[in-house]
Design a protein around this motif. Sequence first.
Motif, PDB file in Angstrom:
ATOM      1  N   GLN A  81       0.853  -1.175   0.000  1.00 35.91           N
ATOM      2  CA  GLN A  81       0.000   0.000   0.000  1.00 35.91           C
ATOM      3  C   GLN A  81       0.893   1.230   0.000  1.00 35.91           C
ATOM      4  O   GLN A  81       1.708   1.402   0.911  1.00 35.91           O
ATOM      5  CB  GLN A  81      -0.915   0.012   1.223  1.00 35.91           C
ATOM      6  N   MET A  82       0.731   2.064  -1.009  1.00 39.10           N
ATOM      7  CA  MET A  82       1.593   3.238  -1.167  1.00 39.10           C
ATOM      8  C   MET A  82       0.732   4.491  -1.069  1.00 39.10           C
ATOM      9  O   MET A  82      -0.157   4.703  -1.896  1.00 39.10           O
ATOM     10  CB  MET A  82       2.310   3.190  -2.512  1.00 39.10           C
ATOM     11  N   ASN A  83       0.998   5.292  -0.057  1.00 38.97           N
ATOM     12  CA  ASN A  83       0.274   6.538   0.166  1.00 38.97           C
ATOM     13  C   ASN A  83       1.208   7.731   0.040  1.00 38.97           C
ATOM     14  O   ASN A  83       2.437   7.568   0.089  1.00 38.97           O
ATOM     15  CB  ASN A  83      -0.374   6.531   1.555  1.00 38.97           C
ATOM     16  N   SER A  84       0.635   8.895  -0.091  1.00 42.34           N
ATOM     17  CA  SER A  84       1.420  10.132  -0.182  1.00 42.34           C
ATOM     18  C   SER A  84       2.538   9.998  -1.210  1.00 42.34           C
ATOM     19  O   SER A  84       3.695  10.335  -0.948  1.00 42.34           O
ATOM     20  CB  SER A  84       2.000  10.499   1.189  1.00 42.34           C
ATOM     21  N   LEU A  85       2.197   9.516  -2.373  1.00 49.10           N
ATOM     22  CA  LEU A  85       3.197   9.234  -3.399  1.00 49.10           C
ATOM     23  C   LEU A  85       3.852  10.507  -3.897  1.00 49.10           C
ATOM     24  O   LEU A  85       3.218  11.574  -3.985  1.00 49.10           O
ATOM     25  CB  LEU A  85       2.563   8.462  -4.548  1.00 49.10           C
ATOM     26  N   LYS A  86       5.123  10.381  -4.228  1.00 45.85           N
ATOM     27  CA  LYS A  86       5.934  11.488  -4.714  1.00 45.85           C
ATOM     28  C   LYS A  86       6.462  11.137  -6.106  1.00 45.85           C
ATOM     29  O   LYS A  86       6.610   9.952  -6.440  1.00 45.85           O
ATOM     30  CB  LYS A  86       7.115  11.718  -3.777  1.00 45.85           C
ATOM     31  N   PRO A  87       6.815  12.126  -6.897  1.00 48.00           N
ATOM     32  CA  PRO A  87       7.387  11.836  -8.217  1.00 48.00           C
ATOM     33  C   PRO A  87       8.625  10.934  -8.138  1.00 48.00           C
ATOM     34  O   PRO A  87       8.858  10.112  -9.032  1.00 48.00           O
ATOM     35  CB  PRO A  87       7.731  13.217  -8.758  1.00 48.00           C
ATOM     36  N   GLU A  88       9.385  11.057  -7.069  1.00 44.53           N
ATOM     37  CA  GLU A  88      10.581  10.226  -6.930  1.00 44.53           C
ATOM     38  C   GLU A  88      10.262   8.768  -6.625  1.00 44.53           C
ATOM     39  O   GLU A  88      11.164   7.929  -6.594  1.00 44.53           O
ATOM     40  CB  GLU A  88      11.525  10.788  -5.852  1.00 44.53           C
ATOM     41  N   ASP A  89       8.990   8.447  -6.409  1.00 42.45           N
ATOM     42  CA  ASP A  89       8.585   7.050  -6.254  1.00 42.45           C
ATOM     43  C   ASP A  89       8.379   6.372  -7.611  1.00 42.45           C
ATOM     44  O   ASP A  89       8.145   5.166  -7.669  1.00 42.45           O
ATOM     45  CB  ASP A  89       7.288   6.941  -5.447  1.00 42.45           C
ATOM     46  N   GLY A 112       8.975 -11.380  -9.860  1.00 42.34           N
ATOM     47  CA  GLY A 112       7.947 -11.086 -10.838  1.00 42.34           C
ATOM     48  C   GLY A 112       8.513 -10.274 -11.987  1.00 42.34           C
ATOM     49  O   GLY A 112       9.699  -9.918 -11.991  1.00 42.34           O
ATOM     50  N   GLN A 113       7.656  -9.951 -12.939  1.00 45.32           N
ATOM     51  CA  GLN A 113       8.076  -9.212 -14.133  1.00 45.32           C
ATOM     52  C   GLN A 113       8.076  -7.708 -13.913  1.00 45.32           C
ATOM     53  O   GLN A 113       8.643  -6.970 -14.720  1.00 45.32           O
ATOM     54  CB  GLN A 113       7.163  -9.568 -15.306  1.00 45.32           C
ATOM     55  N   GLY A 114       7.456  -7.263 -12.870  1.00 41.49           N
ATOM     56  CA  GLY A 114       7.448  -5.844 -12.556  1.00 41.49           C
ATOM     57  C   GLY A 114       6.183  -5.144 -13.017  1.00 41.49           C
ATOM     58  O   GLY A 114       5.523  -5.576 -13.967  1.00 41.49           O
ATOM     59  N   THR A 115       5.855  -4.066 -12.338  1.00 36.63           N
ATOM     60  CA  THR A 115       4.714  -3.235 -12.705  1.00 36.63           C
ATOM     61  C   THR A 115       5.128  -1.761 -12.579  1.00 36.63           C
ATOM     62  O   THR A 115       5.790  -1.381 -11.624  1.00 36.63           O
ATOM     63  CB  THR A 115       3.486  -3.553 -11.836  1.00 36.63           C
ATOM     64  N   GLN A 116       4.759  -0.983 -13.569  1.00 38.65           N
ATOM     65  CA  GLN A 116       5.180   0.423 -13.616  1.00 38.65           C
ATOM     66  C   GLN A 116       4.316   1.286 -12.712  1.00 38.65           C
ATOM     67  O   GLN A 116       3.079   1.208 -12.755  1.00 38.65           O
ATOM     68  CB  GLN A 116       5.097   0.947 -15.052  1.00 38.65           C
ATOM     69  N   VAL A 117       4.978   2.093 -11.915  1.00 38.08           N
ATOM     70  CA  VAL A 117       4.306   3.117 -11.109  1.00 38.08           C
ATOM     71  C   VAL A 117       4.859   4.461 -11.535  1.00 38.08           C
ATOM     72  O   VAL A 117       6.075   4.674 -11.517  1.00 38.08           O
ATOM     73  CB  VAL A 117       4.544   2.891  -9.603  1.00 38.08           C
ATOM     74  N   THR A 118       3.974   5.355 -11.931  1.00 37.92           N
ATOM     75  CA  THR A 118       4.375   6.689 -12.349  1.00 37.92           C
ATOM     76  C   THR A 118       3.609   7.716 -11.533  1.00 37.92           C
ATOM     77  O   THR A 118       2.376   7.673 -11.481  1.00 37.92           O
ATOM     78  CB  THR A 118       4.102   6.910 -13.843  1.00 37.92           C
ATOM     79  N   VAL A 119       4.344   8.603 -10.894  1.00 39.14           N
ATOM     80  CA  VAL A 119       3.743   9.653 -10.076  1.00 39.14           C
ATOM     81  C   VAL A 119       4.020  10.989 -10.745  1.00 39.14           C
ATOM     82  O   VAL A 119       5.177  11.384 -10.906  1.00 39.14           O
ATOM     83  CB  VAL A 119       4.299   9.640  -8.648  1.00 39.14           C
ATOM     84  N   SER A 120       2.968  11.661 -11.139  1.00 40.48           N
ATOM     85  CA  SER A 120       3.131  12.948 -11.817  1.00 40.48           C
ATOM     86  C   SER A 120       3.141  14.077 -10.800  1.00 40.48           C
ATOM     87  O   SER A 120       2.551  13.981  -9.724  1.00 40.48           O
ATOM     88  CB  SER A 120       2.003  13.157 -12.826  1.00 40.48           C
ATOM     89  N   SER A 121       3.822  15.160 -11.180  1.00 41.40           N
ATOM     90  CA  SER A 121       3.900  16.312 -10.286  1.00 41.40           C
ATOM     91  C   SER A 121       2.852  17.344 -10.640  1.00 41.40           C
ATOM     92  O   SER A 121       2.638  18.295  -9.903  1.00 41.40           O
ATOM     93  CB  SER A 121       5.292  16.929 -10.351  1.00 41.40           C
TER      94      SER A 121
END
Length: 121
Positions: A81-89, A112-121
Motif C-alpha cells: 500500500q503506497m500513500n502520499s506518493l511522490k514523483p521520486e517514487d 515477478g516481471q514488474g509493474t510500472q508506477v508513475t507519479v506525476s507532479s
Amino acid sequence: QAHLVESGGGLVQRGGSLRLSCAASGSIFSIGIMRWFRQAPGQQRELVAFIGTMGTTRYADSVKGRFTISRDNAKNTVDLQMNSLKPEDTAVYYCGADLRLADSDSLGEYWGQGTQVTVSS
C-alpha cells in the motif's frame, strides 16, 4: 515451477495512493521472506520493503510512514500500500519471494516481471 505476478501499477498524481499486489503460484511448498523492490531509469534496484513469515516488516527510509507491506499466507500474496506518493517514487516495482517448491528441499529466490508506477507532479 513457480511464478510471481504483480498487479496494481499505474499513473497517479503527487499525494495519491496505489496498492500493488503480487501473487505466487505453482508447486509451492512454503514461502519465506517476501519483498518489494523498485528500479527507476538509470538507477540501481532498491529494496523498498520486506516482510517475514510471521509479519516482521522493514522499510527503506525513503518510504517509511508512507508505504505498508502486508502478506496473506493463505493466498500466497504480498501487497504494498503506497500513500502520499511522490514523483521520486516513479519506478518499476518488482515483488520477490523465497519459495520452497514441492519437489525441493531448499528455498529459491523468485521474481515477478514488474509493474510500472508513475507519479506525476
